[in-house]
Design a protein around this motif. Structure first.
Motif, PDB file in Angstrom:
ATOM      1  N   TYR A   1      -9.033   0.680  -1.944  1.00 24.67           N
ATOM      2  CA  TYR A   1      -7.651   1.445  -1.941  1.00 24.67           C
ATOM      3  C   TYR A   1      -6.683   0.646  -3.290  1.00 24.67           C
ATOM      4  O   TYR A   1      -6.114   1.531  -3.892  1.00 24.67           O
ATOM      5  CB  TYR A   1      -6.864   1.078  -0.724  1.00 24.67           C
TER       6      TYR A   1
ATOM      7  N   THR B   1      -9.954  -1.318   2.096  1.00 24.05           N
ATOM      8  CA  THR B   1      -8.865  -1.773   1.357  1.00 24.05           C
ATOM      9  C   THR B   1      -8.790  -2.309  -0.018  1.00 24.05           C
ATOM     10  O   THR B   1      -8.196  -1.921  -0.881  1.00 24.05           O
ATOM     11  CB  THR B   1      -8.257  -3.052   2.727  1.00 24.05           C
TER      12      THR B   1
ATOM     13  N   PHE C   1     -10.442   8.314  -3.800  1.00 20.20           N
ATOM     14  CA  PHE C   1      -9.065   7.723  -3.102  1.00 20.20           C
ATOM     15  C   PHE C   1      -9.056   8.757  -1.855  1.00 20.20           C
ATOM     16  O   PHE C   1      -8.699   7.829  -0.758  1.00 20.20           O
ATOM     17  CB  PHE C   1      -7.935   7.791  -4.144  1.00 20.20           C
TER      18      PHE C   1
ATOM     19  N   SER D   1       0.787  -0.987  -0.017  1.00 18.09           N
ATOM     20  CA  SER D   1      -0.100  -0.224   0.088  1.00 18.09           C
ATOM     21  C   SER D   1       0.788   1.106  -0.138  1.00 18.09           C
ATOM     22  O   SER D   1       0.372   2.405  -0.506  1.00 18.09           O
ATOM     23  CB  SER D   1      -1.097  -0.069   1.251  1.00 18.09           C
TER      24      SER D   1
ATOM     25  N   ASP E   1     -11.549   7.545   0.527  1.00 15.84           N
ATOM     26  CA  ASP E   1     -11.075   6.264   1.127  1.00 15.84           C
ATOM     27  C   ASP E   1     -10.017   6.150   2.089  1.00 15.84           C
ATOM     28  O   ASP E   1     -10.157   5.402   3.126  1.00 15.84           O
ATOM     29  CB  ASP E   1     -10.733   5.218  -0.148  1.00 15.84           C
ATOM     30  N   MET E   2      -9.138   6.955   2.003  1.00 15.31           N
ATOM     31  CA  MET E   2      -7.984   7.103   2.928  1.00 15.31           C
ATOM     32  C   MET E   2      -8.564   7.543   4.316  1.00 15.31           C
ATOM     33  O   MET E   2      -8.135   7.223   5.326  1.00 15.31           O
ATOM     34  CB  MET E   2      -7.147   8.236   2.260  1.00 15.31           C
TER      35      MET E   2
END
Lengths: 412, 213
Positions: free
Chosen positions: A367, A364, A337, A305, A340-341
């Motif tokens: 991601y 995840t 994104f 990641s 999502d973080m």
């Protein structure tokens, strides 16, 4: 007299040509927005961390019996020791904040594209060094979270094939995190910033070779470039002023806001805290680690990641320059994104429940998916946008780039 | 996008669940010398026999503004530079309570909820119908209800206990961060200076860049 001295130096050291090449004559796109201030800010925070760190090290004792007390000594008895320590602790968070914005800008505007791959990769190396330095520094106060954080993270190296257990002992210098771990982390925490400074020089040499990208994504004509000094020195200083105001609010008014309460309890190897959380800047990656049920899988996922950013120059196959500026789909992807973080960060922060585990696993997947779909989406988006029509400057740049490529291709 | 909305929605649900779990009483700590001195007094009377404040010295109390004669009475024949160690030896405390009473120097910062937690804990004792004393906020506690909130009769006594608890917590908040007031005072100057400096830098920036047009 002044010219005499400078002439004397110039015969022996390229002072004038250096200043000319890298400051007063360094061509910088005039359309850079304030998002381009964050590289300078990162350099400033690095200096700040080194400066405060050196003074803290004069009063700090790396010894399991003494380190917690020595922090309190700094906080209570050393003149302005509280200021040094809060500046350093908040400085770590400021460093990550600035670096994350710097990276987000690179991703948004596609600054990682050719010819800036090496610039992006040296930046990636800097991120890894920064993470290692921050992680080791967090052990030094020898609080509960310091101890258990270091225990959990060093334990991850058990996932190394065949020699996992030995690697963990080798890292810790003991079978558990203890005095040997503390002293070596202190030593390395003092060493790494200097390696970072070296890597920053490499990063800057790469930057001054390929020059800054700019929000339009188009390489500007000479008339649109202006010298770095005085235009960007003053712009960076103004940005620094704004940054320092925000930083001072944290240092002077809410310095404990980012310090876990449990780290005000001395490390106790016999008592595990209710839940172990890393510092905020590691939370998304920690959430990815916890989302994979097996240790090895989790470690691999977490490592990938972080490293996956390095593949962006190859994942993004769109030939449209300027990143998200001309690409609505990439722009949407970018914001998804970021969201999502944030979700991952939240999942990393709360104690795991069946609900958050599922959210973490979905996030995840999102991601990694958001990286893996880029090659396909970027190509499809390009075809769609070319059909729809792009600004002429962008089209001509794409054409000249493809011609360049076919020429170079013949040579290779 | 739909997926994202679901995730965000479930996050909101999760937050609200967590929030309802711990409802601490909120306290506004005082930082005036009278409150802190009263707090020091109450802490020395109620807590100091078992709990230490090892990062605070008797001289710190005098410097903060506690009456010197009072501090002299507390320290007995110990020097001014001695730390506030508990009167009861740790072994004896472990014998009586089953575990060593924690040091209080950093207690105001060492629990989730901070001062609110300590305050809620101090006034969180109750007597169950079976006649057993318990604590709402930290059920496994070994500490007796030192302020007597669980057996308090009448509203006046209860509010007196609440005031004492507030004084103690205020003092503990000072002990956890003795430079807090100095820090905040300095903070206003620093930020005022930075605002002036940044404004000037902005004006210089505007002027330098105006040459380009």
């Amino acid at each position: 007299m002044k010219t005499k001295i400078i002439n004397w130096i110039d015969k022996r050291f390229p002072l004038t040509s250096f200043v000319e090449h890298d400051l007063t004559g360094y061509p910088t796109p005039r359309n850079l927005s304030y998002w381009w201030n964050f590289g300078f800010l990162a350099g400033f925070v690095l200096v700040l961390q080194v400066a405060t760190g050196i003074f803290l090290a004069m009063h700090y004792k790396a010894d399991v019996q003494m380190s917690f007390d020595s922090i309190q000594h700094i906080m209570r008895d050393v003149n302005y020791g509280w200021l040094l320590r809060y500046m350093h602790a908040m400085g770590a968070s400021a460093f990550f904040f600035v670096i994350f914005v710097h990276m987000a800008r690179t991703l948004y505007y596609g600054s990682y594209r050719a010819p800036r791959e090496l610039l992006w990769w040296t930046g990636q190396g800097l991120l890894l060094l920064l993470m290692a330095t921050a992680f080791m520094g967090y052990l030094l106060p020898w609080g509960q979270m310091s101890f258990w954080g270091a225990t959990v993270i060093t334990n991850l190296f058990r996932a190394t094939p065949f020699i996992g257990d030995q690697v963990v002992v080798w890292l810790r210098g003991d079978y558990t995190v203890g005095d040997a771990t503390l002293t070596r982390f202190f030593s390395l925490h003092y060493l790494f910033p200097f390696i970072i400074i070296g890597a920053v020089v490499v990063h800057l040499v790469a930057l001054h070779t390929v020059k800054s990208s700019n929000p339009s994504g188009i390489d500007l004509a000479a008339k649109d470039n202006i010298p770095f000094h005085p235009y960007f020195t003053i712009k960076d200083l103004y940005g620094l002023g704004l940054f320092l105001i925000l930083y001072s609010v944290f240092v002077f008014f809410i310095p404990d806001s980012l310090i876990e309460p449990a780290n005000n309890i001395p490390a106790n190897p016999m008592m595990t805290p209710n839940h172990i959380v890393p510092e905020w800047y590691f939370l998304p990656f920690y959430a990815i680690l916890r989302s994979v049920p097996s240790l090895v899988g989790g470690v691999v996922a977490m490592a990938v990641s972080v490293i996956i950013f390095a593949f962006m120059p190859y994942l993004d196959r769109s030939r449209i320059p300027g990143g998200a500026r001309y690409r609505p789909i990439y722009r949407l992807q970018f914001y998804l994104f970021l969201a999502d973080m944030l979700v991952l960060g939240y999942v990393g922060y709360v104690p795991p429940t069946s609900q958050t585990i599922v959210i973490g696993q979905v996030a995840t997947l999102c991601y990694f998916a958001s990286f893996l779909v880029i090659p396909f989406i970027s190509r499809m988006e390009e075809r769609w946008l070319v059909k729809r029509g792009l600004p002429p400057a962008v089209m001509s740049l794409m054409e000249s780039e493809s011609q360049q490529k076919s020429k170079n291709g013949g040579k290779q | 996008m739909k997926k994202l909305m679901t995730i965000l929605a479930s996050c909101c649900i999760a937050t609200s669940v967590l929030a309802s779990e711990a409802e601490l009483e909120t306290v506004k700590v005082g930082n005036d010398v009278q409150t802190l001195a009263r707090g020091a007094d109450a802490l020395m009377t109620n807590c100091h026999s078992c709990h230490s404040l090892k990062y605070i010295k008797y001289s710190d109390l005098v410097a903060m503004g506690v009456d010197k004669s009072k501090v002299d009475a507390w320290r007995g024949d110990q020097p001014m530079s001695a730390a506030l160690l508990a009167q009861m030896p740790e072994d004896a405390a472990i014998q009586s309570f089953g575990k060593a009473p924690p040091d209080l120097s950093l207690m105001a910062k060492a629990r989730d909820g901070g001062v609110n937690y300590v305050y809620s804990y101090l006034v969180g004792y109750y007597v169950s119908p079976e006649g057993v004393t318990g604590n709402h906020y930290y059920p496994p506690t070994k500490m007796p209800d030192i302020l007597g909130i669980s057996t308090a009769a009448g509203e006046t006594q209860r509010s007196e206990i609440h005031n004492t608890a507030r004084d103690i917590v205020s003092f503990m908040s000072w002990a956890a961060d003795p430079h807090a007031q100095e820090r905040i005072r300095l903070g206003y100057y620093v930020i005022a200076y930075l605002i002036v400096l940044t404004t000037l830098l902005y004006l210089v920036k505007k002027r330098v860049w105006s040459k380009l047009k």
